[in-house]
Scaffold this motif. Sequence first.
Motif, PDB file in Angstrom:
ATOM      1  N   ALA A 120      -1.823 -45.694   5.638  1.00  0.00           N
ATOM      2  CA  ALA A 120      -1.846 -45.500   7.091  1.00  0.00           C
ATOM      3  C   ALA A 120      -3.200 -45.885   7.674  1.00  0.00           C
ATOM      4  O   ALA A 120      -3.284 -46.514   8.742  1.00  0.00           O
ATOM      5  N   ILE A 121      -4.272 -45.521   6.972  1.00  0.00           N
ATOM      6  CA  ILE A 121      -5.623 -45.831   7.456  1.00  0.00           C
ATOM      7  C   ILE A 121      -5.823 -47.334   7.565  1.00  0.00           C
ATOM      8  O   ILE A 121      -6.287 -47.862   8.591  1.00  0.00           O
ATOM      9  N   HIS A 122      -5.472 -48.059   6.513  1.00  0.00           N
ATOM     10  CA  HIS A 122      -5.726 -49.498   6.512  1.00  0.00           C
ATOM     11  C   HIS A 122      -4.803 -50.244   7.475  1.00  0.00           C
ATOM     12  O   HIS A 122      -5.203 -51.273   8.043  1.00  0.00           O
ATOM     13  N   GLN A 123      -3.609 -49.725   7.698  1.00  0.00           N
ATOM     14  CA  GLN A 123      -2.755 -50.355   8.702  1.00  0.00           C
ATOM     15  C   GLN A 123      -3.341 -50.155  10.100  1.00  0.00           C
ATOM     16  O   GLN A 123      -3.265 -51.060  10.951  1.00  0.00           O
ATOM     17  N   MET A 124      -3.950 -48.999  10.363  1.00  0.00           N
ATOM     18  CA  MET A 124      -4.607 -48.788  11.652  1.00  0.00           C
ATOM     19  C   MET A 124      -5.835 -49.673  11.795  1.00  0.00           C
ATOM     20  O   MET A 124      -6.106 -50.222  12.870  1.00  0.00           O
ATOM     21  N   PHE A 125      -6.598 -49.833  10.713  1.00  0.00           N
ATOM     22  CA  PHE A 125      -7.733 -50.754  10.742  1.00  0.00           C
ATOM     23  C   PHE A 125      -7.254 -52.177  11.039  1.00  0.00           C
ATOM     24  O   PHE A 125      -7.884 -52.917  11.808  1.00  0.00           O
ATOM     25  N   ALA A 126      -6.151 -52.576  10.399  1.00  0.00           N
ATOM     26  CA  ALA A 126      -5.610 -53.921  10.595  1.00  0.00           C
ATOM     27  C   ALA A 126      -5.197 -54.137  12.042  1.00  0.00           C
ATOM     28  O   ALA A 126      -5.433 -55.201  12.628  1.00  0.00           O
ATOM     29  N   ALA A 127      -4.566 -53.119  12.635  1.00  0.00           N
ATOM     30  CA  ALA A 127      -4.156 -53.230  14.036  1.00  0.00           C
ATOM     31  C   ALA A 127      -5.361 -53.375  14.957  1.00  0.00           C
ATOM     32  O   ALA A 127      -5.325 -54.133  15.938  1.00  0.00           O
ATOM     33  N   GLN A 128      -6.441 -52.671  14.662  1.00  0.00           N
ATOM     34  CA  GLN A 128      -7.675 -52.771  15.451  1.00  0.00           C
ATOM     35  C   GLN A 128      -8.263 -54.171  15.408  1.00  0.00           C
ATOM     36  O   GLN A 128      -8.720 -54.716  16.411  1.00  0.00           O
ATOM     37  N   THR A 129      -8.295 -54.757  14.219  1.00  0.00           N
ATOM     38  CA  THR A 129      -9.055 -55.977  13.976  1.00  0.00           C
ATOM     39  C   THR A 129      -8.214 -57.251  13.990  1.00  0.00           C
ATOM     40  O   THR A 129      -8.762 -58.353  13.934  1.00  0.00           O
ATOM     41  N   GLY A 130      -6.884 -57.108  14.020  1.00  0.00           N
ATOM     42  CA  GLY A 130      -6.028 -58.277  14.005  1.00  0.00           C
ATOM     43  C   GLY A 130      -5.854 -58.919  12.643  1.00  0.00           C
ATOM     44  O   GLY A 130      -5.408 -60.062  12.543  1.00  0.00           O
ATOM     45  N   VAL A 131      -6.181 -58.183  11.586  1.00  0.00           N
ATOM     46  CA  VAL A 131      -6.029 -58.694  10.223  1.00  0.00           C
ATOM     47  C   VAL A 131      -4.584 -58.476   9.761  1.00  0.00           C
ATOM     48  O   VAL A 131      -4.039 -57.375   9.919  1.00  0.00           O
ATOM     49  N   ALA A 132      -3.970 -59.507   9.201  1.00  0.00           N
ATOM     50  CA  ALA A 132      -2.600 -59.392   8.681  1.00  0.00           C
ATOM     51  C   ALA A 132      -2.663 -58.939   7.225  1.00  0.00           C
ATOM     52  O   ALA A 132      -3.181 -59.655   6.363  1.00  0.00           O
ATOM     53  N   LEU A 133      -2.157 -57.730   6.958  1.00  0.00           N
ATOM     54  CA  LEU A 133      -2.188 -57.213   5.591  1.00  0.00           C
ATOM     55  C   LEU A 133      -1.049 -56.231   5.371  1.00  0.00           C
ATOM     56  O   LEU A 133      -0.462 -55.704   6.312  1.00  0.00           O
ATOM     57  N   GLU A 134      -0.754 -55.995   4.107  1.00  0.00           N
ATOM     58  CA  GLU A 134       0.120 -54.911   3.681  1.00  0.00           C
ATOM     59  C   GLU A 134      -0.659 -54.080   2.675  1.00  0.00           C
ATOM     60  O   GLU A 134      -1.373 -54.630   1.826  1.00  0.00           O
ATOM     61  N   TYR A 135      -0.517 -52.757   2.779  1.00  0.00           N
ATOM     62  CA  TYR A 135      -1.289 -51.837   1.932  1.00  0.00           C
ATOM     63  C   TYR A 135      -0.320 -50.779   1.412  1.00  0.00           C
ATOM     64  O   TYR A 135       0.348 -50.104   2.196  1.00  0.00           O
ATOM     65  N   SER A 136      -0.256 -50.629   0.110  1.00  0.00           N
ATOM     66  CA  SER A 136       0.716 -49.725  -0.514  1.00  0.00           C
ATOM     67  C   SER A 136       0.025 -48.779  -1.491  1.00  0.00           C
ATOM     68  O   SER A 136      -1.191 -48.852  -1.698  1.00  0.00           O
ATOM     69  N   THR A 137       0.796 -47.882  -2.086  1.00  0.00           N
ATOM     70  CA  THR A 137       0.301 -46.999  -3.137  1.00  0.00           C
ATOM     71  C   THR A 137       0.827 -47.475  -4.486  1.00  0.00           C
ATOM     72  O   THR A 137       1.948 -47.971  -4.590  1.00  0.00           O
ATOM     73  N   LEU A 138       0.020 -47.301  -5.518  1.00  0.00           N
ATOM     74  CA  LEU A 138       0.414 -47.647  -6.885  1.00  0.00           C
ATOM     75  C   LEU A 138       0.168 -46.435  -7.782  1.00  0.00           C
ATOM     76  O   LEU A 138      -0.981 -46.002  -7.936  1.00  0.00           O
ATOM     77  N   LEU A 139       1.223 -45.900  -8.341  1.00  0.00           N
ATOM     78  CA  LEU A 139       1.094 -44.822  -9.316  1.00  0.00           C
ATOM     79  C   LEU A 139       0.895 -45.448 -10.683  1.00  0.00           C
ATOM     80  O   LEU A 139       1.776 -46.134 -11.199  1.00  0.00           O
TER      81      LEU A 139
END
Length: 283
Positions: free
Chosen positions: A24-43
């Motif tokens: 959630a944090i990195h998706q909000m950062f991406a929205a702020q900066t216009g960076v296209a990314l996907e960020y997930s969790t890895l167990l």
Amino acid sequence: MSSQPGIRQFAVVGNPIKHSRSPAIHQMFAAQTGVALEYSTLLSPLDGFAETVGQFFAAGGCGLNITVPFKEQAYVLSAKLSERARLAGAVNTLWQQDGQLNGCNTDGLGLLSDLQRLNAPLEGARILLIGAGGASKGVVYPLLNAGCARLHIVNRTEERAQAMRAHFSSQLPDYATRMSAGGLLQAEGEWDLVINATSSGLQDTAPELPGVRYAADALAYDMLYAALPTPFMRQAAEAGAHRCVDGLGMLVGQAAASFAIWNGMTPQLEPVLRELRRQLQEP
């Protein structure tokens, strides 16, 4: 992993990991900066961290955050280390460059930025640091460099705390006289800032700290975060801590530093911190 062109892939690796707010944090950062990314969790399996990291980057992944209990293993895997990571002996940020796995530690930056936001006592402060794992190692140098008068490291296994003190004393000889270490029972005394760097809260417990006293304006800081006060925060309040704070601000701060390493842009922290706190309070 997504195959969409132009979408860079990032993740956080840990065990456990489902509680993580990093996506959630990195998706909000991406929205702020216009960076296209996907960020997930890895167990990752406890005995399969290296394989998890290798598979992620082999599949085209761009960067990983590392959390409990793999930060020291990430240090060993890194072919090239930042100065912060080298001093800490622990890594929370990985990326590949020129065919090499690079490692950095942004935990100290995250903690220090949050403590400064909170106007916490740092210059001349007596600081008790609980825990001798990867999370603790990342914050020793920033706390010493901020001008604390004393940094006392305690751990359930005293030998780990002593080994950590010895490591930093050898790496930072100018600060050696400010550092001391011991077991949890040697945490007695009065402190201006007490930082819980253990994962005890994940088991709904707090470290046993008989004899710990809080100074008049003392701050108790738990690196974990939750909707309600953590067990450590409740313990500290009962023991007389003036303020008790969780580690959500540190989480956002260290994530912003990782984001900047990967994407070359530093996002704004306050809007993200407010939104995460709001989400935590939702029923």
